[in-house]
Each structure stands twice: as structure tokens, then as C-alpha cells.
Design a protein around this motif. Structure first.
Motif, PDB file in Angstrom:
ATOM      1  N   LEU A 116      48.060  38.628  34.280  1.00 39.65           N
ATOM      2  CA  LEU A 116      48.403  37.435  33.676  1.00 39.65           C
ATOM      3  C   LEU A 116      47.342  36.238  34.106  1.00 39.65           C
ATOM      4  O   LEU A 116      47.087  35.246  33.647  1.00 39.65           O
ATOM      5  CB  LEU A 116      49.630  36.967  34.200  1.00 39.65           C
ATOM      6  N   GLY A 117      46.660  36.449  35.528  1.00 41.46           N
ATOM      7  CA  GLY A 117      45.684  35.538  35.998  1.00 41.46           C
ATOM      8  C   GLY A 117      44.646  35.374  35.258  1.00 41.46           C
ATOM      9  O   GLY A 117      43.765  34.162  35.152  1.00 41.46           O
ATOM     10  N   MET A 118      44.134  36.252  34.323  1.00 45.41           N
ATOM     11  CA  MET A 118      43.004  36.274  33.514  1.00 45.41           C
ATOM     12  C   MET A 118      43.228  35.675  32.265  1.00 45.41           C
ATOM     13  O   MET A 118      42.277  35.322  31.447  1.00 45.41           O
ATOM     14  CB  MET A 118      42.439  37.684  33.313  1.00 45.41           C
ATOM     15  N   VAL A 119      44.395  35.432  31.690  1.00 46.65           N
ATOM     16  CA  VAL A 119      44.757  35.134  30.389  1.00 46.65           C
ATOM     17  C   VAL A 119      44.390  33.574  30.163  1.00 46.65           C
ATOM     18  O   VAL A 119      43.698  33.230  29.028  1.00 46.65           O
ATOM     19  CB  VAL A 119      46.284  35.254  29.979  1.00 46.65           C
ATOM     20  N   GLU A 120      44.588  32.779  31.064  1.00 44.82           N
ATOM     21  CA  GLU A 120      44.347  31.186  30.896  1.00 44.82           C
ATOM     22  C   GLU A 120      42.790  30.858  30.725  1.00 44.82           C
ATOM     23  O   GLU A 120      42.504  30.095  29.776  1.00 44.82           O
ATOM     24  CB  GLU A 120      44.989  30.293  31.961  1.00 44.82           C
ATOM     25  N   GLY A 121      42.128  31.504  31.458  1.00 45.98           N
ATOM     26  CA  GLY A 121      40.791  31.338  31.658  1.00 45.98           C
ATOM     27  C   GLY A 121      40.200  31.644  29.924  1.00 45.98           C
ATOM     28  O   GLY A 121      39.174  30.995  29.504  1.00 45.98           O
ATOM     29  N   ILE A 122      40.338  33.001  29.353  1.00 46.54           N
ATOM     30  CA  ILE A 122      39.864  33.410  28.266  1.00 46.54           C
ATOM     31  C   ILE A 122      40.577  32.684  27.151  1.00 46.54           C
ATOM     32  O   ILE A 122      39.906  32.153  25.938  1.00 46.54           O
ATOM     33  CB  ILE A 122      39.915  34.925  27.959  1.00 46.54           C
ATOM     34  N   SER A 123      41.925  32.186  27.108  1.00 43.76           N
ATOM     35  CA  SER A 123      42.504  31.322  26.202  1.00 43.76           C
ATOM     36  C   SER A 123      41.871  30.021  26.232  1.00 43.76           C
ATOM     37  O   SER A 123      41.797  29.272  25.181  1.00 43.76           O
ATOM     38  CB  SER A 123      44.102  31.242  26.332  1.00 43.76           C
ATOM     39  N   GLN A 124      41.144  29.428  27.313  1.00 39.43           N
ATOM     40  CA  GLN A 124      40.787  28.094  27.020  1.00 39.43           C
ATOM     41  C   GLN A 124      39.421  28.072  26.280  1.00 39.43           C
ATOM     42  O   GLN A 124      38.871  27.234  25.506  1.00 39.43           O
ATOM     43  CB  GLN A 124      40.338  27.615  28.438  1.00 39.43           C
ATOM     44  N   LEU A 125      38.623  29.336  26.201  1.00 42.91           N
ATOM     45  CA  LEU A 125      37.815  29.530  25.417  1.00 42.91           C
ATOM     46  C   LEU A 125      37.675  30.002  24.053  1.00 42.91           C
ATOM     47  O   LEU A 125      37.204  29.639  23.065  1.00 42.91           O
ATOM     48  CB  LEU A 125      36.744  30.717  26.095  1.00 42.91           C
ATOM     49  N   ILE A 126      39.084  30.782  23.756  1.00 34.44           N
ATOM     50  CA  ILE A 126      39.451  31.234  22.505  1.00 34.44           C
ATOM     51  C   ILE A 126      40.921  30.992  22.278  1.00 34.44           C
ATOM     52  O   ILE A 126      42.092  31.685  22.425  1.00 34.44           O
ATOM     53  CB  ILE A 126      39.419  32.921  22.227  1.00 34.44           C
ATOM     54  N   PRO A 127      41.082  29.719  21.969  1.00 38.72           N
ATOM     55  CA  PRO A 127      42.507  29.162  22.166  1.00 38.72           C
ATOM     56  C   PRO A 127      43.516  29.578  21.052  1.00 38.72           C
ATOM     57  O   PRO A 127      44.918  29.680  21.117  1.00 38.72           O
ATOM     58  CB  PRO A 127      42.408  27.652  21.813  1.00 38.72           C
ATOM     59  N   SER A 128      42.880  30.303  20.031  1.00 40.77           N
ATOM     60  CA  SER A 128      43.319  31.047  18.814  1.00 40.77           C
ATOM     61  C   SER A 128      43.902  32.425  19.100  1.00 40.77           C
ATOM     62  O   SER A 128      44.605  33.022  18.322  1.00 40.77           O
ATOM     63  CB  SER A 128      42.635  30.867  17.407  1.00 40.77           C
ATOM     64  N   ALA A 129      43.435  33.045  20.156  1.00 41.94           N
ATOM     65  CA  ALA A 129      43.909  34.381  20.712  1.00 41.94           C
ATOM     66  C   ALA A 129      45.393  34.438  20.708  1.00 41.94           C
ATOM     67  O   ALA A 129      45.991  33.816  21.493  1.00 41.94           O
ATOM     68  CB  ALA A 129      43.375  34.780  21.794  1.00 41.94           C
ATOM     69  N   ARG A 130      45.931  35.677  20.128  1.00 46.02           N
ATOM     70  CA  ARG A 130      47.302  35.978  20.533  1.00 46.02           C
ATOM     71  C   ARG A 130      47.403  36.601  21.826  1.00 46.02           C
ATOM     72  O   ARG A 130      46.425  37.111  22.411  1.00 46.02           O
ATOM     73  CB  ARG A 130      47.746  36.930  19.307  1.00 46.02           C
ATOM     74  N   VAL A 131      48.532  36.974  22.302  1.00 51.48           N
ATOM     75  CA  VAL A 131      48.946  37.563  23.635  1.00 51.48           C
ATOM     76  C   VAL A 131      50.037  38.428  23.719  1.00 51.48           C
ATOM     77  O   VAL A 131      51.216  38.015  23.021  1.00 51.48           O
ATOM     78  CB  VAL A 131      49.116  36.356  24.832  1.00 51.48           C
TER      79      VAL A 131
END
Length: 243
Positions: A116-131
Motif C-alpha cells: 500500500l505504501g507504493m500506491v500513492e506515489g504512482i497514483s500521483q503520476l498516473i491518477p487514472s490507474a485503477r487499484v
């Protein structure tokens, strides 16, 4: 008088004599073995932040922020070969042609809980990414993964999945998570971690040779308890302030 046995570049007063020594070809924390499935991302900013992350004195707040930042920096490298498709848009001034990522949206799949700790950083770069989420924990006695949760978006065959876990130690959890995704229909999977052990990379190569592994560092080995050396400790505990 200049000693005759010195090359011209090394003579006192020459331009080369005042140059700083060249940087090392590799970082000392990276192990020697090379693996066909592994890419170690040696960008200076990633290595700088990883060094602070490893430090036992780094606070929970700073550890969490560093994991976010490293994950974001890694995402630039991991996504550099994504397929693009042409698209027509209209700017405030005129019509224009552009390109966008082809296919369905990327899906980030953290392995709970440390992933979970890695999700936010990548989501800031790719906000449209599903999780999606995969719940696995490592039995401390057998060192084997135990699964308890699996939930991902539909359209598995058309999506690119990024499996996230800060540590690739024995490889048991990573192998199990990728296997679960493949059984659900996933065909394009990549694994991202901050620190890997040779044993874990080898396990992934043996079980899933088609899945690329991206790491910020390849460390030396595992200890008797299955922890990576030199490693960074228990990533989950350091992220969430637990013991």
C-alpha cells in the motif's frame, strides 16, 4: 622533472590530474548476480532516497514519504515502453493531434499490507490507474505465503498490472500474487519492489519468467529468518509504525 613512467594524463599540472575520480560503476549494496528478468533502477535520486530509507533513524513519517517518492520515480522507468495511440483533441486555439496510452487503464495491485505504501506515489503520476488488492502474509515459521484476500478490476486480459511490494525476499508472496493474477486472466504483469534479494529474483524467474522485475536495489542475501541483508528492516512495520 616529470617522472618518465607516468602517462601524460597523470603528470602534475595536467588537466586530468585535477579531475575528481570517476564514480563507481555500481553501488556497493547491489549484489553481483545478474538475472534476465531483473532491472535495477540506479537513478541517482532513487539511490539517494533509498539510502535514507534504509537508515534505522528514519522516522515513520519520513519513511512513508520516501517510499512514495521512490515509487513515483520508479514508475517513470517502468512505464517508458507503454504502447501509445493517436488521439485528436482541441486546444483553446485549434484542433491538434496527440498521443495517449493505449488500451484499458493501468492497474496497480499492492500486496497487503506493505505494498500500500507504493500506491500513492504512482497514483500521483498516473491518477487514472485503477487499484486492486491482494492479501498475502508470510508465515514467520515456514516463510511461505498465506493468502486471505483478492480483488481486482474487471477486464483482466486487456489490462497491464503492476504488482507492488517494497520487498522481494524469498519470493513466495510475489510468486503467489502473480500466479493469482494469471489465473484470473491477467496477461501483462510487472513486479515493482524497492529492495530485492537474489533468492527472490531467482524464484520469480523460475516461476514466472515472462514477468519483468524492477527494483531500486539488489541486495546481498537473506538471513536465517528470511530478511534481506542489508535490507531496510520490516517495510510494513516501518510504514505503519507497528512492531
Amino acid at each position: 622533472m616529470t617522472p618518465p613512467n607516468l602517462p601524460p594524463d597523470e603528470r602534475i599540472g595536467s588537466p586530468a590530474a585535477s579531475r575528481p575520480p570517476p564514480p563507481p560503476d555500481s553501488f556497493s549494496l547491489m549484489a553481483a548476480p545478474s538475472f534476465a528478468n531483473l532491472t535495477v533502477l540506479s537513478h541517482p535520486l532513487i539511490q539517494h532516497k533509498l539510502t535514507i530509507l534504509r537508515d534505522r533513524r528514519t522516522s515513520t513519517r519520513d519513511f512513508k514519504q520516501l517510499v512514495n517518492e521512490i515509487a513515483m520515480l520508479m514508475a517513470y522507468e517502468v512505464t517508458k515502453d507503454l504502447a501509445l495511440e493517436p488521439v485528436e483533441i482541441e486546444t483553446p486555439l485549434e484542433k491538434a493531434s496527440g498521443r495517449q496510452v493505449a488500451g484499458k487503464k493501468l492497474t496497480l495491485v499492492p500486496i497487503l499490507r506493505a505494498g500500500l505504501g507504493m500506491v500513492e506515489g504512482i497514483s500521483q503520476l498516473i491518477p487514472s490507474a485503477r487499484v486492486g488488492h491482494i492479501g498475502l502474509y508470510r508465515d514467520h515459521d515456514t516463510l511461505r505465503p498465506v493468502d486471505y484476500y483478492f480483488k481486482i478490476p474487471s477486464g483482466e486480459q486487456d489490462r497491464a498490472f503492476f504488482v507492488l511490494d517494497p520487498m522481494l525476499a524469498t519470493g513466495g508472496s510475489a510468486v503467489a500474487a502473480v500466479g493469482a493474477l494469471k489465473r484470473a486472466g491477467a496477461q501483462r504483469v510487472r513486479f515493482l519492489c524497492l529492495v530485492a534479494a537474489p533468492e527472490g529474483v531467482r524464484a520469480m524467474l523460475d516461476a514466472h519468467p515472462d514477468v519483468p522485475v524492477y527494483a531500486a536495489a539488489l541486495d546481498r542475501e537473506l538471513n536465517a529468518k528470511g530478511y534481506i541483508l542489508p535490507g531496510l528492516g520490516d517495510a510494513g512495520d516501518r510504514l505503519f509504525g507497528t512492531r
